[in-house]
Scaffold this motif. Structure first.
Motif, PDB file in Angstrom:
ATOM      1  N   GLU A 288       0.822  -1.214   0.000  1.00  0.00           N
ATOM      2  CA  GLU A 288       0.000   0.000   0.000  1.00  0.00           C
ATOM      3  C   GLU A 288       0.857   1.267   0.000  1.00  0.00           C
ATOM      4  N   ALA A 289       2.143   1.143  -0.328  1.00  0.00           N
ATOM      5  CA  ALA A 289       3.070   2.261  -0.167  1.00  0.00           C
ATOM      6  C   ALA A 289       2.670   3.501  -0.949  1.00  0.00           C
ATOM      7  N   GLU A 290       2.144   3.307  -2.154  1.00  0.00           N
ATOM      8  CA  GLU A 290       1.810   4.461  -2.983  1.00  0.00           C
ATOM      9  C   GLU A 290       0.654   5.278  -2.411  1.00  0.00           C
ATOM     10  N   HIS A 291      -0.255   4.601  -1.719  1.00  0.00           N
ATOM     11  CA  HIS A 291      -1.447   5.283  -1.205  1.00  0.00           C
ATOM     12  C   HIS A 291      -1.347   5.598   0.281  1.00  0.00           C
ATOM     13  N   ALA A 292      -0.555   4.816   0.998  1.00  0.00           N
ATOM     14  CA  ALA A 292      -0.436   4.997   2.444  1.00  0.00           C
ATOM     15  C   ALA A 292       1.020   4.831   2.859  1.00  0.00           C
ATOM     16  N   PRO A 293       1.862   5.865   2.675  1.00  0.00           N
ATOM     17  CA  PRO A 293       3.270   5.774   3.063  1.00  0.00           C
ATOM     18  C   PRO A 293       3.418   5.445   4.542  1.00  0.00           C
ATOM     19  N   PHE A 294       4.455   4.709   4.867  1.00  0.00           N
ATOM     20  CA  PHE A 294       4.723   4.304   6.244  1.00  0.00           C
ATOM     21  C   PHE A 294       5.428   5.450   6.974  1.00  0.00           C
ATOM     22  N   ILE A 295       4.918   5.816   8.125  1.00  0.00           N
ATOM     23  CA  ILE A 295       5.533   6.871   8.929  1.00  0.00           C
ATOM     24  C   ILE A 295       6.407   6.213  10.000  1.00  0.00           C
ATOM     25  N   PRO A 296       7.720   6.271   9.861  1.00  0.00           N
ATOM     26  CA  PRO A 296       8.597   5.646  10.852  1.00  0.00           C
ATOM     27  C   PRO A 296       8.582   6.417  12.166  1.00  0.00           C
ATOM     28  N   SER A 297       9.155   5.809  13.185  1.00  0.00           N
ATOM     29  CA  SER A 297       9.143   6.435  14.510  1.00  0.00           C
ATOM     30  C   SER A 297       9.976   7.706  14.552  1.00  0.00           C
ATOM     31  N   GLY A 298      10.970   7.783  13.681  1.00  0.00           N
ATOM     32  CA  GLY A 298      11.812   8.980  13.669  1.00  0.00           C
ATOM     33  C   GLY A 298      12.639   9.135  14.928  1.00  0.00           C
ATOM     34  N   THR A 299      13.195   8.009  15.408  1.00  0.00           N
ATOM     35  CA  THR A 299      14.023   8.057  16.614  1.00  0.00           C
ATOM     36  C   THR A 299      15.138   9.084  16.463  1.00  0.00           C
ATOM     37  N   HIS A 300      15.805   9.025  15.323  1.00  0.00           N
ATOM     38  CA  HIS A 300      16.850   9.997  15.001  1.00  0.00           C
ATOM     39  C   HIS A 300      16.463  10.690  13.695  1.00  0.00           C
ATOM     40  N   GLN A 301      16.465  11.998  13.691  1.00  0.00           N
ATOM     41  CA  GLN A 301      16.081  12.772  12.511  1.00  0.00           C
ATOM     42  C   GLN A 301      17.279  13.607  12.061  1.00  0.00           C
ATOM     43  N   LEU A 302      17.774  13.309  10.864  1.00  0.00           N
ATOM     44  CA  LEU A 302      18.978  13.950  10.353  1.00  0.00           C
ATOM     45  C   LEU A 302      18.672  14.560   8.990  1.00  0.00           C
ATOM     46  N   SER A 303      19.129  15.772   8.761  1.00  0.00           N
ATOM     47  CA  SER A 303      18.797  16.471   7.525  1.00  0.00           C
ATOM     48  C   SER A 303      19.723  16.125   6.365  1.00  0.00           C
ATOM     49  N   ASP A 304      20.779  15.352   6.614  1.00  0.00           N
ATOM     50  CA  ASP A 304      21.762  15.031   5.586  1.00  0.00           C
ATOM     51  C   ASP A 304      21.743  13.536   5.294  1.00  0.00           C
TER      52      ASP A 304
END
Length: 302
Positions: free
Chosen positions: A210-226
């Motif tokens: 279902e990736a195209e219609h419902a992307p998976f939102i990860p927990s985002g434990t670490h968020q890095l801009s690079d």
């Protein structure tokens, strides 16, 4: 229509903005320092704003000056481009070309291509920036953008597809040994993740049917801009990441990373070259876009 004096004032302003002092600008323009200063003062009086911060040694653009410079520089380049299109050498790329690219992909994939183009065309001058968030080329004075993903923010731009990259979800063996290997997409929700982020929000992953219609939102434990930082953090065992195949291929080959959920339907991210709509596509932009398109058709970016 602006009078000739106003147009001359714009040339003086842009030249001065690119210099560090009125003296340097005067030498470039072949004028006296006093003449440059008076031209800038007349322009500021006409606009009703202050364009430069002045000290005894240097000058710097104010916020109004920076905004005005971006528009004036683009307008003068547009005029020069229109004139170049009428010349016999209009097919040759020359002048300064400003390109903004995703950090990892730009350095590893696009930079070698652009350097080869510059070797072939010594009159071409590059200004390259590497950012992983969308920038408006008109506001930032960018001639060409290279971007992953959809075109939701770029509907006002011209887009040329350059291929697509398979997205790979992966993690270091040390992480999988410590936290286990997820067997389903649902199981990913309980795992630590390393993600890029845009506007303070973690970037969604594409994984599962279902990736195209419902992307998976990860927990985002670490968020890095690079992007490179995301990969390094994954190799260090801090969590699971999802990146384009080209950027993690060598790490998968060396064993530093392992694919997670390889049984899932492959998902891809599109690559586009983007530029502002214009009546005269500048030769330097046209040549680089055509070369990137040729390489894309040969599979260079797949």
């Amino acid at each position: 229509m602006l009078p000739v004096e106003s147009l001359n004032g714009l040339v003086t302003f842009v030249t001065t903005a690119r210099a560090s002092t009125f003296t340097e600008a005067a030498e470039t323009l072949g004028l006296s320092r006093s003449a440059v200063g008076k031209a800038i003062a007349r322009l500021e009086q006409r606009l009703g704003v202050r364009l430069f911060h002045r000290t005894t040694r240097r000058i710097a653009l104010t916020a109004d000056g920076q905004a005005y410079y971006a528009s004036c520089a683009a307008a003068l380049e547009e005029i020069a481009s229109a004139e170049a299109c009428l010349g016999s050498a209009s097919h040759l790329p020359a002048g300064r070309l400003r390109i903004d690219m995703p950090s990892s992909f730009g350095r590893q994939v696009m930079l070698p291509v652009l350097l080869r183009i510059c070797q072939q065309h010594p009159e071409l001058q590059l200004t390259l920036t590497f950012t992983d968030h969308f920038v408006d080329p008109a506001e930032e004075g960018i001639d060409l953008l290279i971007r992953f993903g959809g075109l939701d923010q770029a509907q006002h731009l011209v887009a040329r597809p350059l291929g697509r990259q398979r997205l790979i979800t992966c993690a270091a063996p040390s992480y999988l040994q410590a936290h286990g290997t997820p067997a389903t997409v649902e199981a990913l929700k309980t795992h630590r993740s390393i993600v890029g982020f845009r506007h303070g929000q973690p970037v969604a992953w594409r994984i599962g049917p279902e990736a195209e219609h419902a992307p998976f939102i990860p927990s985002g434990t670490h968020q890095l801009s690079d992007g490179d930082a995301v990969i390094e953090a994954a190799i260090a065992g801090l969590g699971i990441c999802q990146m384009p195949a080209f950027l993690v291929r060598r790490h998968l080959a060396s064993g530093a990373l392992r694919v997670v959920l390889p049984q899932c339907v492959p998902q891809f991210v599109e690559i586009h070259a983007l530029w502002p709509q214009t009546r005269h596509l500048r030769p330097k932009v046209r040549h680089v876009v055509d070369e990137l398109t040729r390489l894309a058709e040969a599979g260079a970016f797949d």
